[in-house]
Every structure is written in C-alpha cells, then in structure tokens.
Design a protein around this motif. Structure first.
Motif, PDB file in Angstrom:
ATOM      1  N   ARG A  18      52.596  74.922  66.799  1.00  9.06           N
ATOM      2  CA  ARG A  18      52.822  76.106  67.629  1.00  9.06           C
ATOM      3  C   ARG A  18      51.707  76.258  68.667  1.00  9.06           C
ATOM      4  N   ILE A  22      52.226  76.099  72.744  1.00  7.62           N
ATOM      5  CA  ILE A  22      51.840  77.141  73.710  1.00  7.62           C
ATOM      6  C   ILE A  22      50.999  76.532  74.825  1.00  7.62           C
ATOM      7  N   THR A 352      56.476  81.530  76.383  1.00  8.31           N
ATOM      8  CA  THR A 352      55.165  81.726  75.756  1.00  8.31           C
ATOM      9  C   THR A 352      55.048  83.143  75.205  1.00  8.31           C
ATOM     10  N   THR A 355      56.884  83.274  72.008  1.00  6.59           N
ATOM     11  CA  THR A 355      56.189  82.544  70.935  1.00  6.59           C
ATOM     12  C   THR A 355      55.045  83.363  70.363  1.00  6.59           C
ATOM     13  N   ILE A 356      54.218  83.941  71.240  1.00  2.64           N
ATOM     14  CA  ILE A 356      53.087  84.756  70.789  1.00  2.64           C
ATOM     15  C   ILE A 356      53.600  85.979  70.029  1.00  2.64           C
ATOM     16  N   THR A 357      54.657  86.587  70.534  1.00  3.42           N
ATOM     17  CA  THR A 357      55.234  87.755  69.870  1.00  3.42           C
ATOM     18  C   THR A 357      55.663  87.405  68.453  1.00  3.42           C
ATOM     19  N   TYR A 384      43.664  87.863  66.921  1.00  5.34           N
ATOM     20  CA  TYR A 384      44.884  87.323  67.545  1.00  5.34           C
ATOM     21  C   TYR A 384      44.752  87.199  69.061  1.00  5.34           C
ATOM     22  N   TYR A 387      42.981  83.984  69.729  1.00  7.55           N
ATOM     23  CA  TYR A 387      43.935  82.882  69.553  1.00  7.55           C
ATOM     24  C   TYR A 387      44.767  82.699  70.831  1.00  7.55           C
ATOM     25  N   ALA A 388      45.318  83.808  71.313  1.00 14.81           N
ATOM     26  CA  ALA A 388      46.144  83.757  72.525  1.00 14.81           C
ATOM     27  C   ALA A 388      45.316  83.389  73.749  1.00 14.81           C
ATOM     28  N   THR A 443      50.195  85.154  77.466  1.00 12.58           N
ATOM     29  CA  THR A 443      49.645  84.920  76.124  1.00 12.58           C
ATOM     30  C   THR A 443      48.920  86.157  75.595  1.00 12.58           C
ATOM     31  N   ALA A 447      50.135  89.251  73.054  1.00 11.15           N
ATOM     32  CA  ALA A 447      49.384  89.554  71.831  1.00 11.15           C
ATOM     33  C   ALA A 447      48.956  91.019  71.797  1.00 11.15           C
TER      34      ALA A 447
END
Length: 856
Positions: A18, A22, A352, A355-357, A384, A387-388, A443, A447
């Motif tokens: 994952r 991203i 993206t 994906t983050i959601t 988080y 990370y994003a 991203t 988040a």
C-alpha cells in the motif's frame, strides 16, 4: 525511538504494498505533470540556446541596391546594434537543378556562425560546403564535384564539396523556404568564398542586439523588444535610403554624361550648319536622328535611375524557415500540458485520497486503543499524518525530479525536425511547487480529514468494529423476471456493487480515466496526422496552387500545363490576402478566394454553403476567433489597401490556412471592380518529386507564374509536425497505462482488505479458490466494462478540449480517434483487469481463514 514512531514504521513494514502504491501513484502523477509542463519551455530553451550559441542575428535586411560599410554604420546608430554585411543570392545547381540559397563564407563573421558536421569549412576558391540536408536527403558526399547552372552567374561553375554544416538560419530539416528561381522551393543552402558569387556589393545586412540575448526568442518580451528595434532601424534607414538613392542616381548621371555631351555637341554643330546652309533635307534627317537618340538616351537614363531606387526587405527570426512552426509545436505541447497532465494528476490524487482514507479507517481499533491509553489527539494524528506526508513527499519529489530532467531531454534528443539542439531545460519551480502541494493535499489532506473524524469518536466506539451498512434492495431485485434468472453469485456481485457505492465509483473513475488518457494519446496522433488528409481529401480537391505574375487570365500557365501528361484541369480564381475585423478583434493572413466560374469551382473546393450573390462564406477559424456567425458583419482589408464590409452568409469547415470565399457578383458589388484572375487551382495525377519540380520550373520560366505550391508539400509538413509529437504521445500512452494498472491494483487491494472476513467466510463455507476469486473479480469485470465505455466519451471530450487549446493561427485540428486507439485502450484495460485477477487469486489462495475470522 518513541512507541508511536515505532508503530508508524511497523505499519509501513506490514503494508509495504500500500505504501509503495501511494508513492507510485503520486510519482506518476507528478512525473507527467511536471515533465510535460517542462517539455514545451524545454524545447524553446534548447533552440534558443542553440541559435544564441551560433549568434543568430535578430534582424536581417535585404536591399535592392546592395549594402556598403556606410550601411553598417547606419545600423549601428541604433542603441546596442552590431551589424555585418554579406553576399547572398538564390541560384540553381546540382544533380537536379535544385534551388540553392547561396552565401558568401566569411571566417571573421561574428553572426550566423556555421556548425561543422563533417569535413572542413571552405578555404580555397574552388571549395564549397553544403547544408547537412544535402547529404541526408540528396546523397551528396565529401569530395564530390558540385556544378551550378550558367544562370547562377558565378566566377566558376564547378566546386569541390569539402564539408557539411548546420546554420542557425535553418532550424527545420523539412523546409528551407522559397525563392523566385528554379521551381521556387529552396532545397538546401551552400557557402562559397564571397568573391565567387560575382556580386558588386553585399546583398544582406545582419543585425544583432546584445541586450536581446538574455531574452528567450519565443517569449512575448522578445517579440515586443525586437519589434521596437526594427522600428528604430527603419527610422535610420529611411534617411539612408534617400542618401543612397541620391548617390546612385548621381553615379548613373555621371555614367551617361559622356553620351549626353556628345549629343549636346552634335546639336550645337547642327544649329551652326543650319545657320550657314539653311534647313536642307539632309539637316532635317540629322535633326530627326538626334531627337530619336536623345529620346533613347532619356529612356535608358530613366530606366537606369529606376534601378537605383533602394527598397528594403525586413526579416526577424519569426520569418526564418521553420522558426514559427517550431514555436507552434512547443506551444501545442504546452497546450497539451495545460490539460492532459492535470487530468492525469487529478485521477492520481483522487485514488490516493481514497487509499489514505481506507488506511486510516482500517486503523479505527488502533486509534481507539491509543486514545484509551491517554495519548493526545495530536500525538495520535501525527502518526498517520507522518505516514501520509512521507508517502506524498517521496512520490512528489521523485516524480518532479524525474519528470523535469528526463521527459524534456528525451523529447529534445528525439526531435529530428531541427538542427542538433543544445539541451537546456529550465527547472519548473512553480510547477513543482504546485505538484507537491497537490500531492500533499491528496495524502496529508485525506489523513487530516479522516483522522480528525475518527478522533471525534469515543475510545469505546472506536475499539468496536464499525456497524456494517444495512442491506437494501437494488433496482434489479424489483425486476422480478430478471432477478430470478440470475445465479446466487451474480446476485451477490450486483448487491455488493451497489452496497459499496464509493468503491464502485472510485473503480469506475479510475478505469474511465485511464481509458480516456490512453485514447487521448492515440487521438492526438490521429488528429494531427489527419489534418492534411481532411483538408486535401474532404475540402480541397486540387493538387497545386499556381500564383500568376501577369494579368493574362492564366493563359500562359494553362498552355504550359496542357503540355503535361499529368494535367487534369484548373479552376481560375482571384486570391487576395488581407485581414478580417469584427467586434474590435482581427485575424490576419486571410485568403479571400473568388472563383471565375462558380460551377466549375465546386469540383475543386467543397464548401458547406453555396456562394450567393451577396456576402462571404468564412472558415471556422475566423468565426471562432472573431466570435461571428452567419448573419453578422465583418470588414475585409486587402494587403493592397482595398476595403469592404461584408455580410457572413455561412461558416464552412477548414483545417489548414485561413480562408473566406465570395461569388464573382459579390466581389464586384463589394470592391466595385472587375474580377481579375491571379491564381490557378490545378488538378494533377500523381507525380514524383522530380516531376513536380520540373513542372514548377516550366511554369516559372514560360507560364508567367510567381510560384507553385503543391499539396504534397503541405502533407509532408503536417507529417513532420505529427512525427515531432510522437515522443510526447507515446510517453503519455505508456504512463497512462501504468497509472491505470496501479490504480486498479490498489483499489482491488483495498476491496480485499475491507472484505477479508467476508471472503474467509465464503471460503470456509466450501467455495473453491476459483469461485472465491470470481466472487470479487466478477465485480471488477463489470466495473471495468462500464468504466471503459464511460472512458470512450471522456477521452473524446478530453481530446476535443486539448485540440481546441492547441490550435494555431493557421491550423485547426480535426477530432479523430481511429479504431486502433479504441482497441488498444480496451485491450489494455482488460489485460490489467486479468493481471489483477491473477494476483488476487494468488493472494486469496493463501488467506489464513482462522486469523481473518478472529478479527473484530
């Protein structure tokens, strides 16, 4: 390392796919966004650097009476001007009597310096260097003997080829301009020692301004600055022209003075003889002879004086062969860059964001645990957000760097249309900043929204699984006969599709976007390459245009054409160039065509509307640029100053050039004069290039023609334009395919991770591996099919928008996507779906059902 930081790295390690997905999506989005955006400016900067390295002049001036060092000093009166004079003329020579732009080589010249490709520059009187194009396209080699025609009027006719060169005056291998000798089309240029040209004075003056060398040749600032310099040069040369005229006129009078003196002396003697012998018949004859001789001398003097009248012709870089078309190409790429990468990037950002959601929503229980343990909202959110932020920054920085460095240089290196370019690509800081901002919005923005929403809930609620969506009857269930005929698996698939609407729309948008991008890539190539075919297949039905020099209604040209076996007919027209105005706007270089025989003209040009007794039919370029339609009024001003107000009767399709059409009656009414024929539209059977050149030479020599333009040359120009775009189009197609695959793979992974308990349950109930795979993949296949169909329409719309942005002053592109584009786009999407199905199958075969079912 703090516990929360450790947790973040464990999250990345546990979900490498994952995290990499991203990064890849953001990387692809920023790569094409920044790369294509940098390509247009990169091409302009590369050519600008190249021509400035070789000191291309800013202004070139030609004179009917030549130049001297006094003209150099005159030019240098303008602030910052550096001037040089040189010898130049058009001649014919070579194997096929080619038209050659012949220059005198000066080793000390500071401007328009040659770049040696092979051999050496001419040192001896019998040495010549040729254009590299003469080697590539016409087969000349070092050591060959080159022979000029007698009409070239050189010191000698044969020379030895000692080198091949490039010149900054000629940047487009497909064209070298036109001339008034031979067949009218310059094939290549050549350089000899100046004295070999056998010219009394220099014929060209080159001017360069140091202050302009820091400004890009294709920028508006440069165009404004050089126009200001030209105005200043014209002002000083207006005075110089008068001085030059007086000087040359005085020289002519001095040359004729001895003859005039002899006639004057003879007249005096005749008067004296009349006084002595009276007015005899012999003396009367002598008087008549003297009068005739005086008249002849006066006529000769007047003719010689007329030749001393100085007329200047001005050129800037825009007027050089290929310079404007190169700028148009980079502008087209810039127009594509304003649309295609943005659409590409929006798809990447949307996926993206999704994906983050999903990633944060999956971590509900973990967030609840952290919150119960006493961690503050900011500390939990930072985990988080970091990370994003990492994924977004890595992808954006890598994509921006790779895109800015590689794509423009790749295009420049493969850009065969021009002389070898010095790669010079600007760093697009503003575009990079925008790309990074969009990446972080997709991203970190996602988040922030989701984490704050999750943190608003209580720890106890977060540690419990979110309640599943309640099942609802879908529309298909209400169609009882249809629903009863579906299998259990089909019913499950349809219910799941409409149950998870956000996932359904994300997949459809991803597939449709990928299909649209691939179709747009193919469509760009198809549309640009089809421009000439559309123009000379659906609208123009003639093979050549012959411009006539004399007002003989084309009789001489017709006699020459009748001698050709390829001749099939001609339409006589009046072609007037001018500008059209409406609503305070104007468009120049408009060709107003008026046929002599309207019925015959229909066989040569297809219009959307018949030419009536009043008004004008305009092409779509005029209509769109001036915002006019049928019934509106426009004003036409010809290049010779004639003016008329015209009513628009219709708008007709047109792709190349800017045209307007009138009937003979409308022309007489508008301009109050009889129609004169100055152009022939000629139909010919297929000819070789050599046969075309021979016909053009005959028309120039015996047909009273100023020049002949062949449709095949226009088609070649468009073909060159199309090939120059191939690299960009190929890159866009490949990257669109990669993006589509990554998007589909990522969405499928999200789908599986969300439904792992459901899939494990199905597997425990006894479904085989293939059945479990199809349980998920059947939905993907349906969404892929729907997305592809939606992508067809989106691709057409996107292509239309891009081509509308990419139109130039002379070219409007038709919107065409040929069937191979649809086939390839469809097959790629189907192939990606099948690959993802296979990867999904391998993953589902090894699912630990017990662990999955133990999860909350």
């Amino acid at each position: 390392m703090k516990p929360m930081t450790k947790n973040m790295w464990r999250e990345i390690a546990a979900n490498k796919g994952r995290f990499i997905a991203i990064i890849l999506i953001i990387l692809l989005g920023t790569l094409i966004f920044v790369g294509v955006k940098a390509t247009g400016p990169g091409l302009n900067d590369a050519l600008d650097t190249t021509v400035k390295t070789q000191h291309l002049s800013d202004v070139q001036l030609f004179s009917t009476t030549g130049f001297t060092q006094k003209d150099v000093k005159t030019a240098e009166k303008v602030n910052g001007a550096q001037a040089e004079i040189s010898k130049f003329k058009y001649v014919t020579g070579g194997k096929n009597e080619d038209v050659v732009a012949l220059y005198g080589y000066q080793s000390s010249a500071n401007q328009n310096q040659l770049k040696l490709r092979s051999g050496h520059l001419p040192h001896g009187a019998d040495q010549i260097v040729l254009d590299e194009r003469a080697k590539q396209d016409y087969g000349y080699r070092l050591g060959d003997t080159y022979r000029f025609n007698k009409q070239a009027n050189l010191k000698q006719r044969t020379y030895q080829i000692v080198g091949f060169v490039d010149s900054p005056r000629y940047i487009d291998y497909s064209t070298r301009g036109s001339a008034n000798v031979g067949d009218g089309t310059v094939r290549y240029f050549a350089y000899l020692q100046p004295q070999q040209l056998n010219l009394p004075t220099a014929t060209m003056l080159s001017v360069r301004f140091q202050s302009l060398q820091g400004v890009n040749s294709f920028s508006d600032d440069y165009q404004r600055a050089v126009a200001k310099k030209v105005r200043a040069l014209k002002a000083v040369f207006k005075l110089r022209a008068k001085e030059r005229n007086q000087q040359l006129s005085a020289n002519v009078k001095r040359a004729f003075a001895p003859q005039q003196q002899r006639l004057t002396q003879a007249r005096r003697q005749l008067v004296q003889m009349k006084q002595i012998a009276g007015n005899s018949s012999v003396l009367q004859q002598q008087q008549k002879a003297l009068t005739e001789n005086q008249a002849k001398l006066n006529a000769a003097l007047q003719q010689a004086t007329a030749k001393t009248r100085t007329t200047y012709t001005w050129q800037t870089r825009e007027d050089l062969p290929g310079f404007t078309s190169f700028g148009d190409t980079s502008d087209r790429i810039a127009a594509i860059a304003n649309v295609f990468p943005v659409f590409f990037f929006l798809i990447a950002a949307l996926i993206t964001f999704t994906t983050i959601t999903r990633m944060v929503e999956e971590a509900r229980r973990q967030i609840g645990t952290f919150k119960a343990l006493g961690y503050t909202k900011w500390v939990i959110a930072r985990n988080y957000l970091s990370y994003a932020l990492m994924a977004g920054l890595i992808g954006a920085i890598l994509g921006s760097a790779i895109g800015n460095v590689t794509l423009p240089r790749l295009v420049i290196s493969m850009y065969h249309m021009t002389i070898p370019l010095t790669a010079s690509v600007p760093v697009m800081w503003a575009v990079i900043a925008l790309a990074v901002a969009f990446s972080l919005l997709a991203t970190v923005g996602a988040a922030v929204i989701v984490v704050w929403r999750e943190l608003a809930e209580k720890p106890a609620d977060l540690m419990r699984p979110r309640a599943p969506k309640s099942a609802k009857r879908i529309l298909m269930e209400r169609i009882t006969p249809l629903w009863h005929r579906l299998s259990f698996n089909q019913k499950v698939s349809y219910r799941n599709l409409f149950r998870y609407k956000s996932r359904m729309w994300m997949t459809i948008i991803g597939i449709a976007g990928g299909t649209a991008l691939i179709l747009t890539g193919f469509g760009l190539n198809d549309s640009i390459s089809s421009t000439a075919t559309q123009q000379y297949g659906q609208i123009f039905h003639y093979s050549a245009t012959v411009s006539l020099a004399h007002n003989d209604q084309g009789q001489k040209a017709t006699r020459v054409l009748n001698q050709s076996d390829h001749y099939r007919g001609a339409s006589k027209v009046n072609l007037t160039t001018g500008k059209v105005k409406a609503h305070a706007d104007q468009i120049g270089d408009v060709n107003l065509v008026t046929p002599k025989n309207q019925q015959q003209f229909k066989k040569y040009v297809t219009l959307s509307h018949f030419l009536d007794q009043n008004g004008v039919v305009i092409c779509q370029k005029i209509a769109s640029q001036l915002d006019v339609k049928a019934g509106d009024k426009v004003s036409f001003t010809a290049s010779n100053g004639q003016h008329a107000n015209l009513k628009v009767t219709a708008v007709t399709p047109n792709y190349m050039g800017v045209f307007a059409y009138m009937s003979p009656a409308a022309y007489r009414h508008a301009f109050n004069q009889t129609l004169t024929v100055n152009t022939l539209f000629v139909k010919l059977t297929s000819q070789s290039s050599q046969q075309q050149n021979q016909l053009a030479r005959q028309l120039l020599k015996h047909g009273g023609a100023l020049g002949t333009s062949f449709a095949s040359d226009q088609k070649t120009t468009i073909k060159t334009m199309s090939s120059s775009m191939n690299v960009i189009v190929l890159i866009m197609i490949l990257l669109s395919g990669v993006l589509s695959f990554v998007v589909l793979y990522n969405l499928t992974n999200i789908n599986i991770s969300e439904r792992i308990r459901e899939l494990s349950t199905v597997k425990v109930l006894g479904f085989f591996d293939n059945e479990v795979t199809m349980y998920v993949s059947r939905e993907n296949m349906l969404l892929t099919a729907f997305g592809i169909i939606l992508g067809y329409g989106a691709g057409w719309g996107l292509l239309s928008f891009i081509l509308n942005q990419a139109t130039t002053s002379q070219v409007v592109f038709p919107v065409i996507i040929r069937w191979p584009g649809y086939v390839v786009a469809t097959l790629l999407m189907v192939a990606f779906t099948l690959i993802v199905m296979w990867v999904t199958h391998q993953k589902l075969k090894h699912v630990d059902m017990v662990e999955a079912l133990k999860e909350n």
